[in-house]
Motif scaffolding. Structure first.
Motif, PDB file in Angstrom:
ATOM      1  N   LYS A 194     -14.280  18.431  21.683  1.00 27.59           N
ATOM      2  CA  LYS A 194     -14.469  19.682  22.419  1.00 27.59           C
ATOM      3  C   LYS A 194     -15.158  20.668  21.486  1.00 27.59           C
ATOM      4  CE  LYS A 194     -11.885  23.437  24.645  1.00 27.59           C
ATOM      5  NZ  LYS A 194     -10.522  23.936  24.990  1.00 27.59           N
ATOM      6  N   VAL A 195     -16.272  21.205  21.935  1.00 30.11           N
ATOM      7  CA  VAL A 195     -17.036  22.160  21.140  1.00 30.11           C
ATOM      8  C   VAL A 195     -16.900  23.539  21.782  1.00 30.11           C
ATOM      9  CG1 VAL A 195     -19.306  22.788  20.247  1.00 30.11           C
ATOM     10  CG2 VAL A 195     -18.692  20.372  20.503  1.00 30.11           C
ATOM     11  N   THR A 196     -16.454  24.505  21.006  1.00 33.10           N
ATOM     12  CA  THR A 196     -16.362  25.890  21.466  1.00 33.10           C
ATOM     13  C   THR A 196     -17.383  26.715  20.701  1.00 33.10           C
ATOM     14  OG1 THR A 196     -13.982  25.610  21.856  1.00 33.10           O
ATOM     15  CG2 THR A 196     -14.838  27.868  21.786  1.00 33.10           C
TER      16      THR A 196
ATOM     17  N   MET B 108     -14.979   9.149  12.023  1.00 34.22           N
ATOM     18  CA  MET B 108     -15.958   9.979  11.330  1.00 34.22           C
ATOM     19  C   MET B 108     -15.670  11.450  11.616  1.00 34.22           C
ATOM     20  SD  MET B 108     -19.420   9.786  13.613  1.00 34.22           S
ATOM     21  CE  MET B 108     -19.996  11.320  12.903  1.00 34.22           C
ATOM     22  N   LEU B 109     -16.165  12.330  10.771  1.00 32.13           N
ATOM     23  CA  LEU B 109     -15.943  13.761  10.891  1.00 32.13           C
ATOM     24  C   LEU B 109     -17.219  14.434  11.374  1.00 32.13           C
ATOM     25  CD1 LEU B 109     -14.095  16.235  10.326  1.00 32.13           C
ATOM     26  CD2 LEU B 109     -15.118  16.308   8.026  1.00 32.13           C
ATOM     27  N   VAL B 110     -17.103  15.174  12.472  1.00 35.38           N
ATOM     28  CA  VAL B 110     -18.214  16.007  12.921  1.00 35.38           C
ATOM     29  C   VAL B 110     -18.028  17.359  12.253  1.00 35.38           C
ATOM     30  CG1 VAL B 110     -19.332  17.081  14.907  1.00 35.38           C
ATOM     31  CG2 VAL B 110     -18.444  14.764  15.091  1.00 35.38           C
ATOM     32  N   ASP B 111     -18.743  17.585  11.158  1.00 31.93           N
ATOM     33  CA  ASP B 111     -18.527  18.776  10.339  1.00 31.93           C
ATOM     34  C   ASP B 111     -19.621  19.814  10.586  1.00 31.93           C
ATOM     35  OD1 ASP B 111     -20.757  17.745   9.044  1.00 31.93           O
ATOM     36  OD2 ASP B 111     -19.583  16.854   7.419  1.00 31.93           O
ATOM     37  N   LYS B 112     -19.670  20.817   9.722  1.00 33.12           N
ATOM     38  CA  LYS B 112     -20.595  21.928   9.918  1.00 33.12           C
ATOM     39  C   LYS B 112     -22.058  21.530   9.808  1.00 33.12           C
ATOM     40  CE  LYS B 112     -17.445  25.690   8.841  1.00 33.12           C
ATOM     41  NZ  LYS B 112     -17.198  26.917   8.040  1.00 33.12           N
ATOM     42  N   ASP B 113     -22.326  20.360   9.239  1.00 34.57           N
ATOM     43  CA  ASP B 113     -23.704  19.876   9.200  1.00 34.57           C
ATOM     44  C   ASP B 113     -24.251  19.652  10.607  1.00 34.57           C
ATOM     45  OD1 ASP B 113     -23.634  19.939   6.461  1.00 34.57           O
ATOM     46  OD2 ASP B 113     -23.296  17.778   6.211  1.00 34.57           O
ATOM     47  N   TRP B 114     -23.353  19.419  11.554  1.00 31.31           N
ATOM     48  CA  TRP B 114     -23.754  19.166  12.933  1.00 31.31           C
ATOM     49  C   TRP B 114     -24.133  20.453  13.679  1.00 31.31           C
ATOM     50  CZ3 TRP B 114     -23.613  14.575  16.029  1.00 31.31           C
ATOM     51  CH2 TRP B 114     -23.266  13.414  15.323  1.00 31.31           C
TER      52      TRP B 114
ATOM     53  N   LEU C 238     -26.756  20.558  17.013  1.00 24.07           N
ATOM     54  CA  LEU C 238     -26.305  20.598  18.399  1.00 24.07           C
ATOM     55  C   LEU C 238     -26.964  21.714  19.208  1.00 24.07           C
ATOM     56  CD1 LEU C 238     -22.507  19.832  17.910  1.00 24.07           C
ATOM     57  CD2 LEU C 238     -24.336  18.250  18.560  1.00 24.07           C
ATOM     58  N   LYS C 239     -27.422  22.763  18.532  1.00 22.16           N
ATOM     59  CA  LYS C 239     -28.151  23.851  19.205  1.00 22.16           C
ATOM     60  C   LYS C 239     -27.346  24.446  20.362  1.00 22.16           C
ATOM     61  CE  LYS C 239     -32.706  21.913  18.062  1.00 22.16           C
ATOM     62  NZ  LYS C 239     -32.206  20.736  17.329  1.00 22.16           N
ATOM     63  N   LEU C 240     -26.120  24.799  20.082  1.00 22.25           N
ATOM     64  CA  LEU C 240     -25.221  25.337  21.104  1.00 22.25           C
ATOM     65  C   LEU C 240     -24.799  26.767  20.781  1.00 22.25           C
ATOM     66  CD1 LEU C 240     -22.977  22.197  21.733  1.00 22.25           C
ATOM     67  CD2 LEU C 240     -24.873  23.032  23.151  1.00 22.25           C
ATOM     68  N   GLY C 241     -25.637  27.481  20.083  1.00 23.47           N
ATOM     69  CA  GLY C 241     -25.299  28.845  19.713  1.00 23.47           C
ATOM     70  C   GLY C 241     -24.425  28.870  18.470  1.00 23.47           C
ATOM     71  N   ASN C 242     -23.639  29.923  18.327  1.00 22.23           N
ATOM     72  CA  ASN C 242     -22.751  30.079  17.181  1.00 22.23           C
ATOM     73  C   ASN C 242     -21.470  29.276  17.421  1.00 22.23           C
ATOM     74  OD1 ASN C 242     -21.560  30.956  14.812  1.00 22.23           O
ATOM     75  ND2 ASN C 242     -20.782  32.849  15.748  1.00 22.23           N
ATOM     76  N   ILE C 243     -21.372  28.089  16.809  1.00 17.31           N
ATOM     77  CA  ILE C 243     -20.226  27.216  17.043  1.00 17.31           C
ATOM     78  C   ILE C 243     -19.000  27.742  16.300  1.00 17.31           C
ATOM     79  CG2 ILE C 243     -19.283  24.905  16.638  1.00 17.31           C
ATOM     80  CD1 ILE C 243     -22.031  23.764  17.205  1.00 17.31           C
ATOM     81  N   GLU C 244     -17.914  27.892  17.051  1.00 14.29           N
ATOM     82  CA  GLU C 244     -16.672  28.407  16.495  1.00 14.29           C
ATOM     83  C   GLU C 244     -15.721  27.293  16.073  1.00 14.29           C
ATOM     84  OE1 GLU C 244     -15.289  30.795  19.711  1.00 14.29           O
ATOM     85  OE2 GLU C 244     -17.116  32.036  19.741  1.00 14.29           O
ATOM     86  N   ASN C 245     -15.752  26.173  16.837  1.00 14.82           N
ATOM     87  CA  ASN C 245     -14.793  25.101  16.547  1.00 14.82           C
ATOM     88  C   ASN C 245     -15.252  23.801  17.187  1.00 14.82           C
ATOM     89  OD1 ASN C 245     -12.357  24.046  15.488  1.00 14.82           O
ATOM     90  ND2 ASN C 245     -11.389  24.217  17.502  1.00 14.82           N
ATOM     91  N   ILE C 246     -15.009  22.684  16.485  1.00 16.27           N
ATOM     92  CA  ILE C 246     -15.194  21.346  17.055  1.00 16.27           C
ATOM     93  C   ILE C 246     -13.900  20.576  16.804  1.00 16.27           C
ATOM     94  CG2 ILE C 246     -16.499  19.187  16.986  1.00 16.27           C
ATOM     95  CD1 ILE C 246     -18.920  20.689  16.068  1.00 16.27           C
ATOM     96  N   GLU C 247     -13.240  20.143  17.883  1.00 15.27           N
ATOM     97  CA  GLU C 247     -11.961  19.452  17.727  1.00 15.27           C
ATOM     98  C   GLU C 247     -11.972  18.113  18.453  1.00 15.27           C
ATOM     99  OE1 GLU C 247      -8.654  21.223  20.044  1.00 15.27           O
ATOM    100  OE2 GLU C 247     -10.114  22.800  20.543  1.00 15.27           O
ATOM    101  N   PRO C 248     -11.392  17.081  17.848  1.00 14.50           N
ATOM    102  CA  PRO C 248     -11.343  15.767  18.508  1.00 14.50           C
ATOM    103  C   PRO C 248     -10.479  15.823  19.765  1.00 14.50           C
ATOM    104  CG  PRO C 248     -10.815  15.618  16.161  1.00 14.50           C
ATOM    105  CD  PRO C 248     -10.791  17.054  16.515  1.00 14.50           C
TER     106      PRO C 248
END
Length: 283
Positions: free
Chosen positions: A32-34, A1-7, A11-21
């Protein structure tokens, strides 16, 4: 599955820059969420809900009360998928002596009884954690026999294995009727992939499957597939020495873990299980 920008807002982790498997094992998807607030480790369990991670969060919190594990930040359910956010750990190296001392410190957290306040039934290897005063009763009835039922249902059992396991059960009952042990906080899945070091050289433990049990069971797991050096055991013994004769009982507990692998992965572990059971009753 894809964790896309809808997430991102979920996630409430501030301004998310990148999510990579990233590599995260065979049970969960891992990412990994940056973000503007830092780096995080995200686990996702597809087609499940947040309760799937309750036991892991409980284990991390228990270990962190006396030792060191990743900090759980939040869990939730989004679009029919359970998720867990952990602090992101940057890895480093150090002496396994320190890692052994950390495990010993965890084992020094004791309880009045063996078990936990809930069962783990949604796992591939279910665990019944009803509180028990006697370790022999707990280990035989709530660990060995639970998996024995599982492998029988899968046609992975035979008379030879049943005879060996019955003899091990008798041995465990007899020994612990005369050799009481203190219930310790257990990691529950202590192989070398679930332990390591942070970039600041602090030892750390991952992916626990906690309960209060006999610490020899954790130690037996460390010896099953290798990966821990002599320094690890020297460090452990410097803090909390094991009881006399513990080496003779290693196969008693490795038999459980091999039974678990037989249940998970099939007959490829049958011969190893039989060898372990044979060692268990050889003295």
């Amino acid at each position: 599955m894809l964790v896309d920008k809808d997430w991102y807002s979920e996630l409430k982790l501030g301004n998310i820059e990148n999510i990579e498997p990233v590599s995260g094992g065979d049970i969960n998807l891992a990412f990994k969420v940056t973000s503007s607030t830092g780096k995080y480790f995200l686990k996702v369990q597809p087609n499940n809900n947040a309760s799937f991670f309750d036991h892991e969060v409980e284990g991390l919190n228990l270990i962190n009360s006396v030792a060191n594990a990743p900090k759980a930040i939040r869990s939730g359910t989004f679009k029919g998928n359970g998720y867990l956010i952990l602090e992101y750990v940057e890895f480093g190296t150090d002496s396994e002596y320190a890692l052994g001392k950390l495990v010993a410190k965890m084992h020094q957290k004791h309880n009045d009884q063996f078990g936990l306040d809930h069962n783990i039934k949604n796992a591939k290897n279910p665990k019944i954690n009803t509180w028990q005063d006697n370790w022999g009763d707990f280990y035989v009835k709530q660990r060995l026999e639970v998996l024995e039922i599982q492998v029988k249902q899968k046609g992975l059992w035979n008379g030879y294995r049943e005879n060996l396991l019955d003899r091990l059960k008798a041995k465990v009952y007899e020994y612990y009727s005369n050799h009481p042990v203190k219930p310790s906080l257990m990691h529950g899945d202590l192989w070398n992939g679930n332990a390591g070091f942070q970039s600041d050289h602090q030892p750390i433990l991952f992916d626990p499957d906690v309960f209060f049990g006999n610490r020899e069971m954790d130690i037996a797991m460390t010896l099953l597939f290798g990966g821990f050096s002599k320094d690890f055991y020297d460090g452990y013994q410097s803090v909390y020495p094991l009881d006399e004769g513990w080496e003779d009982r290693v196969s008693w507990y490795q038999s459980y873990y091999l039974l678990a692998h037989l249940n998970l992965f099939g007959e490829g572990y049958g011969a190893s299980l039989e060898n372990s059971l044979e060692r268990s009753i050889s003295f």
